[in-house]
Scaffold this active site. Structure first.
Site, mmCIF file in Angstrom:
data_model
loop_
_atom_site.group_PDB
_atom_site.id
_atom_site.type_symbol
_atom_site.label_atom_id
_atom_site.label_comp_id
_atom_site.label_asym_id
_atom_site.label_seq_id
_atom_site.Cartn_x
_atom_site.Cartn_y
_atom_site.Cartn_z
ATOM 1 N N HIS A 35 -65.931 22.371 70.541
ATOM 2 C CA HIS A 35 -67.146 22.527 69.465
ATOM 3 C C HIS A 35 -68.166 23.651 70.029
ATOM 4 C CE1 HIS A 35 -66.167 17.756 68.183
ATOM 5 N NE2 HIS A 35 -65.348 18.848 67.755
ATOM 6 N N GLN A 54 -65.235 18.044 73.983
ATOM 7 C CA GLN A 54 -65.959 18.331 72.662
ATOM 8 C C GLN A 54 -67.570 18.497 72.949
ATOM 9 O OE1 GLN A 54 -64.504 13.965 71.978
ATOM 10 N NE2 GLN A 54 -64.896 14.588 69.843
#
Ligand SMILES: [Zn+2]
Length: 380
Positions: free
Chosen positions: A158, A139
């Site tokens: 992300h 992430q």
């Protein structure tokens, strides 16, 4: 059709962390249980040869690199209370919001740029020498995994800060180059940044320390640069779109205008550069989502490091692993969103073979796991 995965911050309370097995409450106990977890997966064969573990990491693995965790060990926000992340729709629709974002980012970039992968990232590299991992889903947008272990595939859920992406033509541009461009367009800010670097004001996250060293902020928490409030901040347009206007959705030609120095002008309707990260309120591209799911399907077990699973995209991946009856390990300081769901009957678990949960620092536990496994047993 599944609904798009929107990145939204989760601000609810987190449960107290579980400890599984009970011996995982010390550094050595946790490391031994993790060795059991990782090596046990290798002895299994689900018929498809999926006997490696996929690793899912979050901000907690980068804390030891000097980057602020999104949440502290107690699940509370540790950053400046006035801090609020920018939302995608604000960035896309507001020139003012972009100026503010880039002004902050201009000052913050040097701190990120000089930080490095830490022992937890290098332990992942070393564990991979034992052929324990199939891939990493992260992430994090700091590129530390890619730097620490270039041979182990990394899916960046992300996105990544090392590049910008043009919202019109989708071309990428290196962030370093963009930083030099921002410096040229904003000389007063550039001088201010140099002063801050000299005084060491950016070496600390403590607002009081920073203030003492010359980092003054206004009531909104923005840097107070003498003679240069943030709304004077300028940023460049996408060079490709400036050279050749992009074609808009309706088929018309986009308009990209710049001032005499090359700064994006409000007369434009396109050519806006955005950090190549998934902002809050933005959907994760279908392609990335599919890659993450495929990585999960190709693994025999899932190990989470340094994530409270606060973003739904991450929580959902663990839920999918649970529904597929995959063994799950979670190493995270502090509670994890709805973690008890993933470990039914956890009190009867006596070893780390199929389940693991500890609330300890990754940069301490993972190198210990490497030490126990020993370099001599490395497969390659
Ligand atoms: Zn462009």
């Amino acid at each position: 059709m599944s609904k798009p995965l929107m990145r939204i911050p989760y601000t609810g309370p987190l449960p107290p962390p579980l400890v599984i097995p009970a011996t995982a409450n010390t550094l050595t106990g946790a490391a031994k249980a993790l060795v059991e977890f990782l090596t046990h997966q290798r002895t299994l064969n689900d018929g498809n040869g999926n006997n490696k573990t996929v690793l899912l990491t979050g901000a907690g693995i980068s804390v030891a690199s000097g980057l602020a965790d999104y949440r502290g060990p107690n699940g509370t926000y540790t950053r400046n209370k006035t801090y609020r992340p920018i939302y995608f729709h604000e960035f896309v629709s507001s020139h003012e919001a972009r100026k503010r974002y880039w002004a902050r980012s201009f000052l913050g970039w040097t701190s990120l740029h000089k930080s490095h992968p830490n022992p937890a990232h290098y332990a992942v590299r070393d564990l991979n020498k034992h052929a324990l991992f199939s891939s990493v889903i992260t992430q994090n947008v700091d590129s530390f995994h890619n730097r620490a272990h270039p041979n182990l595939p990394v899916i960046e859920l992300h996105g990544f800060l090392r590049s910008l992406v043009c919202l019109s033509c989708r071309r990428l541009m290196p962030r370093d180059e963009f930083q030099r461009w921002l410096a040229k367009l904003n000389p007063a800010w550039d001088n201010f940044l140099k002063e801050l670097l000299e005084t060491g004001a950016l070496d600390t996250e403590d607002p009081e320390e920073r203030r003492k060293k010359g980092y003054r902020t206004n009531p909104d928490g923005d840097a107070d640069v003498p003679g240069a409030p943030y709304h004077t901040f300028r940023y460049p347009a996408c060079p490709a779109c400036l050279h050749r206007p992009p074609i808009m959705k309706d088929g018309s030609k986009g308009r990209v205008e710049v001032d005499s120095d090359g700064a994006w002008s409000e007369k434009s309707d396109s050519g806006v550069l955005k950090p190549n990260v998934i902002m809050f309120g933005e959907s994760i591209p279908t392609e990335v989502k599919s890659q993450a799911e495929a990585a999960l399907d190709a693994a025999g077990g899932l190990m989470v490091v340094g994530s409270s699973l606060a973003t739904y995209s991450a929580w959902r991946l663990v839920k999918k692993a649970f529904d597929q009856k995959m063994p799950i390990a979670i190493l995270n300081m502090g509670g994890v969103r709805k973690e008890a769901e993933f470990f039914p009957n956890y009190e009867s678990i006596v070893d780390g073979k199929n389940a693991f949960r500890a609330s300890l620092a990754a940069e301490e536990v993972l190198p210990e796991v490497v030490r126990i496994l020993g370099a001599g047993n490395a497969h390659r």
